[in-house]
Design an enzyme around this catalytic site. Structure first.
Site, PDB file in Angstrom:
ATOM      1  N   ARG A 213      -3.893 116.509  26.609  1.00  0.00           N
ATOM      2  CA  ARG A 213      -3.694 116.703  28.046  1.00  0.00           C
ATOM      3  C   ARG A 213      -4.148 118.090  28.472  1.00  0.00           C
ATOM      4  O   ARG A 213      -3.608 119.090  28.010  1.00  0.00           O
ATOM      5  CB  ARG A 213      -2.227 116.522  28.393  1.00  0.00           C
ATOM      6  CG  ARG A 213      -1.697 115.194  27.864  1.00  0.00           C
ATOM      7  CD  ARG A 213      -0.957 114.438  28.899  1.00  0.00           C
ATOM      8  NE  ARG A 213      -0.812 113.064  28.463  1.00  0.00           N
ATOM      9  CZ  ARG A 213       0.110 112.249  28.926  1.00  0.00           C
ATOM     10  NH1 ARG A 213       0.969 112.669  29.828  1.00  0.00           N
ATOM     11  NH2 ARG A 213       0.150 111.000  28.513  1.00  0.00           N
ATOM     12  N   GLU A 215      -3.526 119.852  30.815  1.00  0.00           N
ATOM     13  CA  GLU A 215      -2.637 120.404  31.845  1.00  0.00           C
ATOM     14  C   GLU A 215      -2.625 121.919  31.726  1.00  0.00           C
ATOM     15  O   GLU A 215      -2.603 122.453  30.636  1.00  0.00           O
ATOM     16  CB  GLU A 215      -1.213 119.854  31.651  1.00  0.00           C
ATOM     17  CG  GLU A 215      -1.122 118.384  31.979  1.00  0.00           C
ATOM     18  CD  GLU A 215       0.113 117.717  31.393  1.00  0.00           C
ATOM     19  OE1 GLU A 215       0.846 118.381  30.644  1.00  0.00           O
ATOM     20  OE2 GLU A 215       0.322 116.536  31.694  1.00  0.00           O
ATOM     21  N   ARG A 221       8.075 123.418  27.765  1.00  0.00           N
ATOM     22  CA  ARG A 221       8.165 121.990  27.457  1.00  0.00           C
ATOM     23  C   ARG A 221       6.824 121.249  27.527  1.00  0.00           C
ATOM     24  O   ARG A 221       6.788 120.033  27.453  1.00  0.00           O
ATOM     25  CB  ARG A 221       9.176 121.337  28.377  1.00  0.00           C
ATOM     26  CG  ARG A 221       8.861 121.571  29.852  1.00  0.00           C
ATOM     27  CD  ARG A 221       9.801 120.850  30.748  1.00  0.00           C
ATOM     28  NE  ARG A 221      11.125 121.467  30.715  1.00  0.00           N
ATOM     29  CZ  ARG A 221      12.196 120.950  31.309  1.00  0.00           C
ATOM     30  NH1 ARG A 221      12.091 119.813  31.949  1.00  0.00           N
ATOM     31  NH2 ARG A 221      13.356 121.557  31.277  1.00  0.00           N
ATOM     32  N   HIS A 222       5.743 121.981  27.750  1.00  0.00           N
ATOM     33  CA  HIS A 222       4.426 121.330  27.813  1.00  0.00           C
ATOM     34  C   HIS A 222       3.501 121.861  26.732  1.00  0.00           C
ATOM     35  O   HIS A 222       3.438 123.060  26.487  1.00  0.00           O
ATOM     36  CB  HIS A 222       3.755 121.594  29.164  1.00  0.00           C
ATOM     37  CG  HIS A 222       4.329 120.802  30.273  1.00  0.00           C
ATOM     38  ND1 HIS A 222       5.325 121.280  31.067  1.00  0.00           N
ATOM     39  CD2 HIS A 222       4.069 119.539  30.702  1.00  0.00           C
ATOM     40  CE1 HIS A 222       5.651 120.358  31.952  1.00  0.00           C
ATOM     41  NE2 HIS A 222       4.912 119.280  31.754  1.00  0.00           N
ATOM     42  N   GLU A 357      12.778 115.259  30.412  1.00  0.00           N
ATOM     43  CA  GLU A 357      12.220 113.908  30.261  1.00  0.00           C
ATOM     44  C   GLU A 357      11.600 113.800  28.872  1.00  0.00           C
ATOM     45  O   GLU A 357      10.723 114.580  28.524  1.00  0.00           O
ATOM     46  CB  GLU A 357      11.139 113.690  31.326  1.00  0.00           C
ATOM     47  CG  GLU A 357      10.400 112.381  31.176  1.00  0.00           C
ATOM     48  CD  GLU A 357       8.985 112.451  31.737  1.00  0.00           C
ATOM     49  OE1 GLU A 357       8.796 112.873  32.887  1.00  0.00           O
ATOM     50  OE2 GLU A 357       8.061 112.066  30.984  1.00  0.00           O
ATOM     51  N   SER A 360       8.653 108.065  29.211  1.00  0.00           N
ATOM     52  CA  SER A 360       8.549 107.283  30.432  1.00  0.00           C
ATOM     53  C   SER A 360       7.865 105.967  30.104  1.00  0.00           C
ATOM     54  O   SER A 360       7.136 105.859  29.114  1.00  0.00           O
ATOM     55  CB  SER A 360       7.843 108.049  31.544  1.00  0.00           C
ATOM     56  OG  SER A 360       6.544 108.336  31.173  1.00  0.00           O
ATOM     57  N   ARG A 408       9.087 116.660  22.406  1.00  0.00           N
ATOM     58  CA  ARG A 408      10.213 116.830  23.338  1.00  0.00           C
ATOM     59  C   ARG A 408      11.527 116.369  22.706  1.00  0.00           C
ATOM     60  O   ARG A 408      12.561 117.009  22.886  1.00  0.00           O
ATOM     61  CB  ARG A 408       9.966 115.994  24.606  1.00  0.00           C
ATOM     62  CG  ARG A 408       8.809 116.478  25.457  1.00  0.00           C
ATOM     63  CD  ARG A 408       9.297 117.293  26.640  1.00  0.00           C
ATOM     64  NE  ARG A 408       8.201 117.738  27.465  1.00  0.00           N
ATOM     65  CZ  ARG A 408       7.832 117.152  28.600  1.00  0.00           C
ATOM     66  NH1 ARG A 408       8.477 116.076  29.039  1.00  0.00           N
ATOM     67  NH2 ARG A 408       6.843 117.644  29.301  1.00  0.00           N
TER      68      ARG A 408
HETATM   69  P1  AMO Z   1       3.844 110.225  30.173  1.00  0.00           P
HETATM   70  O1  AMO Z   1       2.634 110.911  30.683  1.00  0.00           O
HETATM   71  O2  AMO Z   1       5.094 110.397  30.970  1.00  0.00           O
HETATM   72  O3  AMO Z   1       3.616 108.666  30.057  1.00  0.00           O
HETATM   73  O4  AMO Z   1       4.120 110.703  28.686  1.00  0.00           O
HETATM   74  C1  AMO Z   1       5.130 110.112  27.897  1.00  0.00           C
HETATM   75  C2  AMO Z   1       5.957 111.176  27.218  1.00  0.00           C
HETATM   76  O5  AMO Z   1       5.123 112.036  26.458  1.00  0.00           O
HETATM   77  C3  AMO Z   1       5.613 113.351  26.482  1.00  0.00           C
HETATM   78  N1  AMO Z   1       4.616 114.240  27.115  1.00  0.00           N
HETATM   79  C4  AMO Z   1       4.494 115.552  26.847  1.00  0.00           C
HETATM   80  N2  AMO Z   1       5.176 116.349  26.006  1.00  0.00           N
HETATM   81  C5  AMO Z   1       4.814 117.649  25.940  1.00  0.00           C
HETATM   82  N3  AMO Z   1       3.795 118.180  26.659  1.00  0.00           N
HETATM   83  C6  AMO Z   1       3.082 117.428  27.519  1.00  0.00           C
HETATM   84  N4  AMO Z   1       2.057 117.958  28.191  1.00  0.00           N
HETATM   85  C7  AMO Z   1       3.424 116.032  27.632  1.00  0.00           C
HETATM   86  N5  AMO Z   1       2.932 114.998  28.357  1.00  0.00           N
HETATM   87  C8  AMO Z   1       3.676 113.929  28.010  1.00  0.00           C
HETATM   88  C9  AMO Z   1       6.877 113.332  27.308  1.00  0.00           C
HETATM   89  C10 AMO Z   1       6.683 112.115  28.166  1.00  0.00           C
HETATM   90  O6  AMO Z   1       7.895 111.559  28.608  1.00  0.00           O
HETATM   91  N6  AMO Z   1       1.268 106.028  29.206  1.00  0.00           N
HETATM   92  C11 AMO Z   1       2.567 106.557  29.608  1.00  0.00           C
HETATM   93  C12 AMO Z   1       3.686 106.002  28.763  1.00  0.00           C
HETATM   94  C13 AMO Z   1       3.914 104.532  29.026  1.00  0.00           C
HETATM   95  O7  AMO Z   1       4.156 104.168  30.200  1.00  0.00           O
HETATM   96  O8  AMO Z   1       3.867 103.735  28.050  1.00  0.00           O
HETATM   97  C14 AMO Z   1       2.535 108.084  29.491  1.00  0.00           C
HETATM   98  O9  AMO Z   1       1.691 108.665  28.882  1.00  0.00           O
HETATM   99  O10 AMO Z   1       7.969 113.134  26.424  1.00  0.00           O
END
Ligand code: AMO
Length: 433
Positions: A213, A215, A221-222, A357, A360, A408
Site C-alpha cells: 500500500r 499510503e 498503525r500503518h 481496526e 474489514s 495490527r
Molecule cells: P482493508 O483495506 O480494510 O480491507 O484491509 C484489511 C486489514 O488489513 C490491515 N491493513 C493495514 N495494516 C497496517 N498498515 C496498513 N497500511 C494497512 N492497510 C490494511 C488492517 C485492515 O483492517 N480487501 C479488503 C478486505 C476484504 O474485504 O476482504 C481490504 O483490503 O488490519
C-alpha cells in the site's frame, strides 16, 4: 554442534558432560573466578571458570573473548544453588566459533536502551534480545493457529498474484512497477482473485498474504507492506455468516497467543481471553456514541484514529469488550465490490480491537450488472476489470469475506507499535534493512 539448549540444562543433569553453543551475553571477571553468561534460543546459562579447577589455557582464553561472540562450550553440568536456575557449567573446552567486533551497534543486555530506529537498523542484533525474539515466536503461533483453524474448517489455501494490472481497492495507493514494456502494480490485496475463486466451486479459500500500500501515512498503525489473512466464503446468506467465521478465527488466534506462557512472561504481558459472542454494534450507533462523547463525526465519514481510540475505550468501559464488530457501514465509504444493503447502507463490517481496526470485510456484489454500475459510480473504468467481471457472468454464488491484518493483531495483542511487531518494517522512510 550442541547436545542441549540452555533451558534443557537442569540440576537433574548434575554430572553430565554437555556441549552448548551460543552468544556471549555477559562476561564477569572476579579475578580467580570468571563467569560467562551464554545465551541461546532457550535462554541463558552460567559458565563458571575457577582458578585452580579450570585449566590455565581456558582462564586466559576467557580474557580475550568479546561480548556477542559465538562459543561452543564442552563442559560438566554442576548443581549450584547460587547459580541462576540452580545449575552451572564447568568448562572443559571453549571453542571460538565466530568473533564479534566491538563496540557493538546495540546493547543486547539492554543496560543501554536504544530507540526504535537504531533497533530496526540493527534488527539482527535486536532480535538477540529474548523479549524481541518472544514477539516473533508469538507471531509465528498466531499465524499457525490461524492457518490451522481455517484448514480444519474446510478452507483451501491459495496464492494469488502479487504483480497485477489494475487496482483492487480503488484507484489510489498503488506502487507502480515496470513489467517488461508495460506498467504494472504491486497487489494491494488478493481481493479480486479470492472473489474469482468463488466462481470455481472451491467455495472457501484463504491466503496468508502481503498487501502493498503506497499510503503516505506515517503513523503508529500503518505500514506500506502488510501481512494479512484473507478469507473468502461462497454460499453465504448475508454478511453475518462471514462475521461468524471471523469471530471464531480471532478468538482462536488470541487464545493461541495466550498459550505462549514463556514468551508472555519474558515480555511481562498478559492477554485477555475474549468471550463469544463478540459485541456487534452498527455504524450509526457508533456515530451516536462518539458524538455523545464529544467526538464529532459526520454521518458518512470514516472513523479517524482518535475516534477509533475513543470507541475502543467506551467499548471496554460499557460492554467490557476489547473486541467489537462495527456493522452496516455507509455504502459510499466502502469499496466498489461491497454489497449494498439499500441505497444508503452496505453489508460491510470492521472488527475493532482495543481501539484499532484489525479487520474489514463484507458480503460482496455477485451480480455482474450491479458490479459494473458500482465500479462506474466509483469513477473507475470497468474495462480495467474485465477479467474480474467476466468471472461473474457464468455462475457466481453469493459470497463474502474479510482481510485480517496480522501486524495490527500483533500490535494490539502486545500493546506495541506496528513497527515493533514486523521483522523488517516498510514505511515512508524505511526501505533497508
Ligand atoms: P482493508 O483495506 O480494510 O480491507 O484491509 C484489511 C486489514 O488489513 C490491515 N491493513 C493495514 N495494516 C497496517 N498498515 C496498513 N497500511 C494497512 N492497510 C490494511 C488492517 C485492515 O483492517 N480487501 C479488503 C478486505 C476484504 O474485504 O476482504 C481490504 O483490503 O488490519
Amino acid at each position: 554442534m550442541r547436545s542441549h539448549y540452555s533451558d534443557e540444562i537442569t540440576p537433574k543433569l548434575d554430572g553430565r558432560e554437555v556441549s552448548l553453543c551460543g552468544w556471549v551475553h555477559e562476561i564477569r571477571d572476579l579475578g580467580g573466578l570468571k563467569f560467562i553468561i551464554l545465551r541461546d534460543r532457550g535462554g541463558f546459562i552460567q559458565i563458571t571458570a575457577k582458578k585452580g579447577t579450570t585449566n590455565e589455557e581456558i582462564m586466559n582464553k576467557i580474557d580475550k573473548i568479546s561480548k556477542e561472540s559465538i562459543l561452543k562450550i564442552d563442559g560438566l553440568v554442576v548443581r549450584n544453588d547460587k547459580a541462576p536456575r540452580g545449575v552451572e557449567i564447568i568448562p572443559r573446552k571453549i571453542y571460538m566459533i565466530s568473533r564479534a567486533k566491538s563496540p557493538l551497534p546495540l546493547d543486547v543486555t539492554q543496560k543501554v536502551r536504544a530507540d526504535l530506529d537504531t533497533r530496526l537498523n540493527n534488527r539482527f542484533m535486536d532480535l538477540r534480545k529474548p523479549e524481541i525474539a518472544s514477539i516473533f515466536k508469538i507471531r509465528s503461533k498466531v499465524l499457525n493457529v490461524g492457518r490451522n483453524f481455517l484448514i480444519r474448517n474446510g478452507f483451501i489455501e491459495i496464492n494469488s498474484p502479487k504483480i497485477i494490472a489494475s487496482a483492487s481497492e480503488g484507484g489510489t495507493e498503488l506502487f507502480p512497477i515496470s513489467y517488461f514494456d508495460r506498467e504494472a502494480f504491486l497487489a494491494q490485496s488478493p481481493q479480486l482473485y479470492k472473489q474469482m475463486m468463488m466462481a470455481t466451486g472451491l467455495d472457501r479459500v484463504f491466503e496468508v498474504t502481503t498487501y502493498f500500500r503506497a499510503e503516505e501515512h506515517d503513523t503508529r498503525r500503518h505500514l506500506n507492506e502488510v501481512t494479512a489473512i484473507d478469507v473468502e466464503i461462497a454460499f453465504i446468506r448475508d454478511e453475518n455468516d462471514v462475521i461468524n467465521v471471523l469471530e471464531d478465527l480471532i478468538i482462536e488466534i488470541i487464545n493461541g497467543a495466550s498459550e505462549c506462557h514463556n514468551e508472555l512472561k519474558i515480555l511481562k504481558k498478559e492477554i485477555e481471553i475474549p468471550k463469544k459472542p463478540i459485541k456487534r454494534i452498527t455504524y450509526d450507533r457508533v456515530i451516536d456514541i462518539l458524538n455523545d462523547n464529544g467526538k464529532m463525526i459526520e454521518w458518512g465519514d470514516d472513523l479517524d484514529t482518535e475516534a477509533e481510540k475513543i470507541l475502543g475505550r467506551i467499548m471496554m468501559e460499557e460492554f467490557n469488550s476489547e473486541l467489537y464488530f462495527i456493522t452496516k457501514y455507509p455504502l459510499e465509504i466502502k469499496p466498489f465490490y461491497t454489497m449494498p444493503d439499500n441505497e444508503k447502507y452496505s453489508r460491510a463490517f470492521d472488527l475493532g480491537y482495543k481501539g484499532v481496526e484489525i479487520s474489514s470485510g463484507s458480503q460482496r456484489i455477485h451480480d455482474p450488472e450491479l458490479l459494473v454500475e458500482r465500479i462506474k459510480k466509483k469513477n473507475l473504468n470497468p474495462e480495467n476489470f474485465e477479467f474480474y467481471i467476466n468471472a461473474f457472468r457464468y455462475g457466481m454464488p453469493p459470497h463474502g469475506g474479510f482481510g485480517l491484518g496480522i501486524d495490527r493483531v500483533m500490535m494490539q495483542l502486545l500493546d506495541l507499535q506496528i513497527r515493533e511487531v514486523v521483522l523488517f518494517p516498510r514505511d515512508r522512510h524505511r526501505l533497508t534493512p
